[in-house]
Motif scaffolding. Structure first.
Motif, short mmCIF file in Angstrom:
data_model
loop_
_atom_site.label_atom_id
_atom_site.label_comp_id
_atom_site.label_asym_id
_atom_site.label_seq_id
_atom_site.Cartn_x
_atom_site.Cartn_y
_atom_site.Cartn_z
N PHE A 197 54.08 22.34 53.70
CA PHE A 197 52.77 22.29 53.06
C PHE A 197 52.21 20.86 53.03
O PHE A 197 51.13 20.63 52.48
CB PHE A 197 52.84 22.86 51.64
CG PHE A 197 53.15 24.33 51.64
CD1 PHE A 197 52.14 25.27 51.77
CD2 PHE A 197 54.46 24.77 51.53
CE1 PHE A 197 52.42 26.62 51.79
CE2 PHE A 197 54.75 26.12 51.54
CZ PHE A 197 53.74 27.06 51.67
N LEU A 232 45.47 18.28 41.54
CA LEU A 232 45.67 18.97 42.82
C LEU A 232 47.07 19.60 42.87
O LEU A 232 47.23 20.75 43.28
CB LEU A 232 45.48 18.00 43.99
CG LEU A 232 45.73 18.59 45.38
CD1 LEU A 232 44.67 19.66 45.69
CD2 LEU A 232 45.72 17.50 46.44
N TYR A 233 48.08 18.84 42.44
CA TYR A 233 49.46 19.30 42.44
C TYR A 233 49.59 20.58 41.62
O TYR A 233 50.23 21.55 42.05
CB TYR A 233 50.35 18.20 41.86
CG TYR A 233 51.83 18.37 42.05
CD1 TYR A 233 52.47 17.84 43.17
CD2 TYR A 233 52.61 19.04 41.11
CE1 TYR A 233 53.84 17.98 43.34
CE2 TYR A 233 53.97 19.19 41.27
CZ TYR A 233 54.59 18.65 42.39
OH TYR A 233 55.95 18.79 42.56
N GLN A 281 47.45 23.60 43.27
CA GLN A 281 48.06 24.12 44.49
C GLN A 281 49.49 24.61 44.26
O GLN A 281 50.16 25.02 45.20
CB GLN A 281 48.05 23.06 45.59
CG GLN A 281 46.66 22.65 46.03
CD GLN A 281 45.90 23.82 46.65
OE1 GLN A 281 46.44 24.58 47.42
NE2 GLN A 281 44.63 23.94 46.28
N ASN A 282 49.97 24.49 43.02
CA ASN A 282 51.33 24.92 42.67
C ASN A 282 52.38 24.25 43.56
O ASN A 282 53.33 24.87 44.02
CB ASN A 282 51.44 26.44 42.76
CG ASN A 282 52.44 26.98 41.76
OD1 ASN A 282 52.95 26.25 40.93
ND2 ASN A 282 52.73 28.26 41.87
N TYR A 283 52.19 22.94 43.79
CA TYR A 283 53.08 22.20 44.68
C TYR A 283 54.50 22.08 44.13
O TYR A 283 55.43 21.82 44.89
CB TYR A 283 52.52 20.80 44.97
CG TYR A 283 51.41 20.80 45.99
CD1 TYR A 283 51.33 21.75 46.99
CD2 TYR A 283 50.42 19.82 45.93
CE1 TYR A 283 50.30 21.73 47.93
CE2 TYR A 283 49.39 19.80 46.87
CZ TYR A 283 49.33 20.75 47.85
OH TYR A 283 48.32 20.73 48.77
N LYS A 329 50.07 14.46 51.40
CA LYS A 329 48.97 14.55 50.43
C LYS A 329 49.19 13.56 49.28
O LYS A 329 48.25 12.95 48.79
CB LYS A 329 48.84 15.98 49.93
CG LYS A 329 48.30 16.92 50.99
CD LYS A 329 48.15 18.34 50.48
CE LYS A 329 47.52 19.22 51.53
NZ LYS A 329 48.47 19.94 52.36
#
Length: 197
Positions: free
Chosen positions: A75, A41-42, A45-47, A80
């Motif tokens: 964000f 996910l990281y 989503q380009n966290y 998250k």
């Protein structure tokens, strides 16, 4: 290097992430043991470009508990992360701004103690010190590792580059020593992480 990473694993039940010698937004060495679903996910989503932990680590040196970071998180990256069990953590940053090492550790059950934070800080400093790839890795040693990494056995690899099997074994042994690895598989992994092969 591996003993430091092993100790990080022991200290961080929910995993760790270490970016060593980050230069121009790209680390020389990167390892994450956070839950795979969170890593996916990281990345998707380009966290990394939105993560307050990264912003803190890039802009400061030292150590801080995640709960003490006051940077904005528009964000909701921290929430998250908590959804994946990364509830409590510490981020440590060291090195010059032009070559920064940032280490994050996480757990689900409690805050890290001051003693644990001091140990993570010492590990980050040590990783920063030892993580420079060896400068004396010759093209021949790298080729031996590359072939081994492709699954080519030593006899076939030796034939392919026109040397004896004994010389191929010697090259792999030398590569292990220079990289500080105990096995050829470990040396291959390190060479890939250093972007040598």
């Amino acid at each position: 290097m591996f003993r430091y990473l092993q100790r990080l694993e022991e200290l961080a039940p929910m995993g760790y992430q270490a970016g060593v010698h980050i230069r121009f937004a790209s680390p020389l060495f990167m390892r994450s043991t956070y839950p795979q679903e969170w890593q996916e996910l990281y990345s998707a989503q380009n966290y990394a470009l939105r993560d307050p932990l990264v912003f803190w680590g890039v802009s400061r040196s030292g150590a801080i508990r995640w709960s003490e970071i006051t940077l904005p998180d528009p964000f909701g990256v921290m929430q998250k992360a908590a959804d994946f069990g990364l509830t409590y953590g510490v981020v440590v940053s060291c090195g010059k701004i032009t070559s920064r090492t940032i280490v994050g550790v996480a757990r689900a059950d409690r805050e890290f103690t001051d003693g644990e934070i001091a140990e993570v800080s010492a590990i980050a400093d040590a990783l920063h010190e030892v993580a420079e790839p060896p400068q004396d890795m010759t093209p021949e040693l790298l080729e031996a590792l590359r072939l081994a990494g492709l699954g080519v056995n030593q006899v076939a690899a030796a034939e392919q580059v026109g040397i004896s099997e004994g010389t191929m074994k010697s090259r792999l042994s030398t590569a292990r020593v220079l990289l500080g690895a105990t096995t050829t598989a470990e040396a291959i992994k390190m060479a890939k992480e250093y972007r040598l092969i």
